[in-house]
Scaffold this motif. Structure first.
Motif, short mmCIF file in Angstrom:
data_model
loop_
_atom_site.label_atom_id
_atom_site.label_comp_id
_atom_site.label_asym_id
_atom_site.label_seq_id
_atom_site.Cartn_x
_atom_site.Cartn_y
_atom_site.Cartn_z
N PRO A 1 5.39 4.29 0.94
CA PRO A 1 3.94 4.86 1.13
C PRO A 1 3.62 6.18 0.67
O PRO A 1 4.42 7.19 0.92
N GLY A 2 2.72 6.19 -0.15
CA GLY A 2 2.38 7.76 -0.66
C GLY A 2 3.30 7.98 -2.09
O GLY A 2 2.78 9.22 -2.52
N SER A 3 3.98 7.17 -2.18
CA SER A 3 5.03 7.49 -3.41
C SER A 3 4.49 6.75 -4.63
O SER A 3 3.84 5.56 -4.74
N LEU A 4 4.96 7.19 -5.80
CA LEU A 4 4.86 6.41 -7.04
C LEU A 4 6.00 5.54 -7.07
O LEU A 4 7.11 5.58 -6.76
N VAL A 5 5.41 4.31 -7.65
CA VAL A 5 6.50 3.23 -7.57
C VAL A 5 6.15 2.42 -9.10
O VAL A 5 5.23 2.54 -9.66
#
Lengths: 137, 137
Positions: free
Chosen positions: A69-73
């Motif tokens: 959550p909240g991260s670049l993936v």
């Protein structure tokens, strides 16, 4: 091994967006790549595509719940044909967020194969969708 | 979709190392996850397993060539059965390095499906190999 190899190798080409969306729409399993404190990780997941976003359901406390959550993936889906040595793959990049489960119908949420609750719903809005197809020679 | 869903869901279990190595040995395509300056990327690649390390051949100037050498990466191989809704997946983590092509025989180097030269040989020494199997209920 070399006796089983094809005489003519496949041609790798960029795939148009419509074809990428078709591959995304036709599969049930993709692989999500993200970083935990030890570096990159890539795991297979069930997913759905709803309003142009990727939805993935995970369990509370899973590595996906902890680090995504909240991260670049990155999210990858492919159709690979080992016999013909060809296939297509799609790469979706974007930032993941937790969204409320109630915001989506049963048909919109991903159907997950493993038993057990998957009460955390992750939502990836694509900032980039690219694909490549390997054409038989 | 729900009418096609299985009545009993599969059980997800950690897989012993021997089974992980078997899945790695029985496939030709895996997915490598790494970071470029915009975040995580995951791409399908042909690979081989030689002396316990993963070998991947790529083209000069590819994103793999640009961003993978010297970096931590993740490498995933799976057997997914969409009909039975089960399968197995293996996650290899480690640091990638460029190694001289001449150090490996034709049989040791990965056989690549796409046409064109793949003159850069990437070598991943696993620091961790884990796997999970989804057992039919």
């Amino acid at each position: 091994m070399s006796s089983t190899h094809h005489w003519f190798k496949a041609k790798l080409r960029e795939m148009p967006l419509d074809d990428c969306l078709e591959v995304l729409g036709n599969n049930q399993v993709g692989r999500i790549a993200f970083n935990d404190p030890s570096g990159p990780v890539v795991l297979p997941v069930n997913y759905s595509v709803t309003n142009g976003a990727i939805l993935i359901a995970t369990a509370t406390g899973s590595s996906l719940h902890s680090y995504v959550p909240g991260s670049l993936v990155a999210f990858e889906v492919d159709d690979v044909d080992e016999f013909n040595e060809d296939g297509a793959s799609v790469l979706v990049r974007g930032r993941a967020a937790i969204v409320p489960t109630e915001g989506f119908s049963d048909d919109e949420r991903p159907y997950t194969w493993p038993e057990g609750p998957r009460e955390v719903l992750l939502h990836i809005v694509p900032t980039q969708i690219t694909g490549r197809r390997l054409f038989p020679a």
